[in-house]
Motif scaffolding. Structure first.
Motif, mmCIF file in Angstrom:
data_model
loop_
_atom_site.group_PDB
_atom_site.id
_atom_site.type_symbol
_atom_site.label_atom_id
_atom_site.label_comp_id
_atom_site.label_asym_id
_atom_site.label_seq_id
_atom_site.Cartn_x
_atom_site.Cartn_y
_atom_site.Cartn_z
ATOM 1 N N ALA A 31 0.842 -1.196 0.000
ATOM 2 C CA ALA A 31 0.000 0.000 0.000
ATOM 3 C C ALA A 31 0.878 1.246 0.000
ATOM 4 O O ALA A 31 1.880 1.321 0.716
ATOM 5 N N ARG A 85 -11.821 -4.002 -5.607
ATOM 6 C CA ARG A 85 -10.437 -3.971 -5.131
ATOM 7 C C ARG A 85 -9.443 -3.456 -6.161
ATOM 8 O O ARG A 85 -8.312 -3.138 -5.814
ATOM 9 N N ARG A 157 -11.942 4.371 -4.588
ATOM 10 C CA ARG A 157 -10.883 4.095 -3.602
ATOM 11 C C ARG A 157 -10.407 2.641 -3.653
ATOM 12 O O ARG A 157 -10.363 1.960 -2.614
ATOM 13 N N PRO A 159 -7.832 -0.409 -3.518
ATOM 14 C CA PRO A 159 -6.488 -0.535 -2.937
ATOM 15 C C PRO A 159 -5.398 -0.755 -3.977
ATOM 16 O O PRO A 159 -4.239 -0.444 -3.727
ATOM 17 N N VAL A 186 -2.523 9.013 -5.752
ATOM 18 C CA VAL A 186 -2.227 7.665 -5.254
ATOM 19 C C VAL A 186 -1.626 7.748 -3.850
ATOM 20 O O VAL A 186 -1.999 7.000 -2.943
ATOM 21 N N THR A 189 -4.340 8.634 -1.287
ATOM 22 C CA THR A 189 -5.287 7.563 -0.951
ATOM 23 C C THR A 189 -4.608 6.355 -0.317
ATOM 24 O O THR A 189 -5.283 5.506 0.266
ATOM 25 N N ALA A 191 -3.163 4.028 -2.005
ATOM 26 C CA ALA A 191 -3.310 2.889 -2.917
ATOM 27 C C ALA A 191 -1.937 2.424 -3.399
ATOM 28 O O ALA A 191 -0.929 3.128 -3.265
#
Length: 219
Positions: A31, A85, A157, A159, A186, A189, A191
């Motif tokens: 992440a 996802r 949103r 991941p 990115v 968030t 991600a």
């Protein structure tokens, strides 16, 4: 890890026999990390992206996305992973021509069941789209359309974000602007971003860069 590939192998049948496109590939992406994937045409970049996005399945090995081992999922569950996802940004913007910018922005979030109007407004502001929300894709420049495509992906949103040559249809200046906006969002968030690109210059903007050669990852 948001994305994990373990000993992933993918083959395709050809007139000359089986062709191994990916050969025991290992890859991890956490992440908040961004990773550029480069390699010659035909090196397997798009195949790897399709496996990461639950659009295809490996012949051997395991792909895990956001804690979901894809090999143990049925078609419906794999579709749910793709919907909730994974977000994919294409070189071709793939906007819905009959929808306004505002409706395109919310499209994926609605499908995922997690629409957040406040977050859409934040995205529109970051991406310079606030004054364009009532326009249609045909009324936008290429750079503006790609910003909408990025906003549409991030609105849900996911991941994991997969980007396939996201600035390939833009000139260098517009491409750099869009790339900077994408990376900023990115990071905001949290991600994970996996981007396929032919550009070493764009690859250098990401946290990590690996090369796919002969079906294997070269760090």
């Amino acid at each position: 890890m948001v994305l994990s590939l373990r000993s992933v192998t993918k083959r395709y049948q050809t007139a000359e026999g089986p062709l191994t496109v990916l050969n025991t590939v290992d890859l991890d992406l956490a992440a908040g990390q961004s990773l550029a994937l480069t390699g010659e045409s035909g090196s397997g970049k798009s195949t790897l992206l399709h496996l990461a996005g639950a659009l295809d399945a490996p012949d051997e090995g395991e792909v895990t996305v956001a804690g979901h081992r894809l090999s143990g999922l049925n078609d419906s569950s794999r579709a749910e992973v793709r919907r909730t996802r994974v977000g994919i940004i294409f070189q071709q913007y793939n906007l819905v021509p009959s929808l306004t910018v505002a409706a395109n922005l919310s499209f994926h979030a609605r499908l995922a069941g997690r629409r957040d109007v406040g977050w859409e407004k934040v995205l529109a502001n970051h991406l310079g789209l606030t004054a364009l929300l009532e326009r249609y894709p045909e009324q936008l420049s290429g750079g503006q359309q790609q910003r909408v495509a990025i906003g549409r992906t991030l609105a849900a949103r996911p991941p994991l974000i997969l980007a396939d040559e996201p600035t390939g249809n833009l000139d260098e200046a517009n491409g750099d602007t869009v790339m900077t906006l994408l990376l900023d969002l990115v990071r905001e968030t949290g991600a994970a971003l996996l981007m396929v690109t032919h550009s070493a210059r764009l690859a250098a903007m990401l946290d990590r860069h690996v090369v796919l050669t002969g079906g294997r990852i070269q760090p």
